[in-house]
Design an enzyme around this catalytic site. Sequence first.
Site, mmCIF file in Angstrom:
data_model
loop_
_atom_site.group_PDB
_atom_site.id
_atom_site.type_symbol
_atom_site.label_atom_id
_atom_site.label_comp_id
_atom_site.label_asym_id
_atom_site.label_seq_id
_atom_site.Cartn_x
_atom_site.Cartn_y
_atom_site.Cartn_z
ATOM 1 N N LYS A 35 0.843 -1.208 0.000
ATOM 2 C CA LYS A 35 0.000 0.000 0.000
ATOM 3 C C LYS A 35 0.875 1.254 0.000
ATOM 4 O O LYS A 35 0.616 2.207 -0.739
ATOM 5 C CB LYS A 35 -0.976 -0.036 1.190
ATOM 6 C CG LYS A 35 -2.035 -1.134 1.025
ATOM 7 C CD LYS A 35 -2.920 -1.373 2.255
ATOM 8 C CE LYS A 35 -3.838 -2.578 2.007
ATOM 9 N NZ LYS A 35 -4.766 -2.873 3.091
ATOM 10 N N GLN A 88 -5.063 -1.372 9.354
ATOM 11 C CA GLN A 88 -4.952 -2.719 8.797
ATOM 12 C C GLN A 88 -5.563 -3.732 9.766
ATOM 13 O O GLN A 88 -5.264 -3.707 10.968
ATOM 14 C CB GLN A 88 -3.475 -3.034 8.522
ATOM 15 C CG GLN A 88 -3.234 -4.343 7.792
ATOM 16 C CD GLN A 88 -3.681 -4.346 6.329
ATOM 17 O OE1 GLN A 88 -3.865 -3.297 5.715
ATOM 18 N NE2 GLN A 88 -3.886 -5.518 5.779
ATOM 19 N N ASP A 139 -11.355 2.871 3.772
ATOM 20 C CA ASP A 139 -11.798 1.477 3.689
ATOM 21 C C ASP A 139 -13.315 1.337 3.635
ATOM 22 O O ASP A 139 -13.821 0.267 3.311
ATOM 23 C CB ASP A 139 -11.306 0.713 4.934
ATOM 24 C CG ASP A 139 -10.034 -0.061 4.685
ATOM 25 O OD1 ASP A 139 -9.862 -0.582 3.574
ATOM 26 O OD2 ASP A 139 -9.210 -0.145 5.611
#
Length: 281
Positions: free
Chosen positions: A50, A94, A117
């Site tokens: 990422k 994460q 997200d």
Amino acid sequence: MVAKIIDGRELAEKVLDKAKLDVAKLAPKPCLAIVLVGDNPASIVYTNKKHEACKKVGIESKNIKLPENSSESDVIAWIRKLNADNSVDGILVQVPLPGGIDEDRVLAEVAKEKDVDGFQPENFGKLALGLPGITPCTPKGVIRMLKESGVTLPGKHAVVMGRSRIVGKPLALLLLNENCTVSICHSRTKDVGAITRQADIVCVAVGKPKTLTADMVKEGTIVIDAGTNREGEKLVGDVDFDAVKEKASMITPVPGGVGPMTIAMLIENTVQCYKERRKAK
Ligand code: GUN
């Protein structure tokens, strides 16, 4: 029938090339904060990818690395700090988080306008209602791959295996928003094969190799494999790829399928959050 392989790497490259042109026009540059708690090896690999993608397109990234023994309130304190930092456009926590930390409570803390997200409850609610907003990266990538491969979604019977927050549940909602007929199979589902054999599209996000075998699909089915499992040095998905590709009409490989698209969609979502929060064009 031998399946056409859907090339996620090629499609992701196109998305990233476009994002790079888009980002070049922006000043200041967007900034994504990636919060990694602990030392889960897979999470380290994913978050490194990422950061690399951010660098490639000109997005700044902050690496917030917290120790494995962090408390829930340590993590929440960091999120609040990032929420209040005007130079930060996107926040990604994460998952999975180490045991003892409540993911629901932590993810609910992310400011909804920085939630790249789409896991924050209000954003997830918008997804469920079919309202515009931020769409979780992996499911968004799956829909993009299907559409770019020329698949017409309305009326198709899509079967989703798995009901996780990051893939199964939001993907089922997205497919429903695209007017598919959607079935969700999970660990308590009886006779999964009887359901998957009726599917025009099967999406697998379970986290276990060879969960979808050739006897579970009808001839011509489209198969999307969102699994990533390590078998020694090798990365494999959730689908028995070699056998299923002989029956499917299209299939995504692992690696090189859904994974690269997840990262490309994260970059798109970061630019979207930047533009909406800063009201940039
Ligand atoms: N872990 C595995 N996939 C994802 C993802 O898309 N987002 C976050 N935050 N964590 C993940």
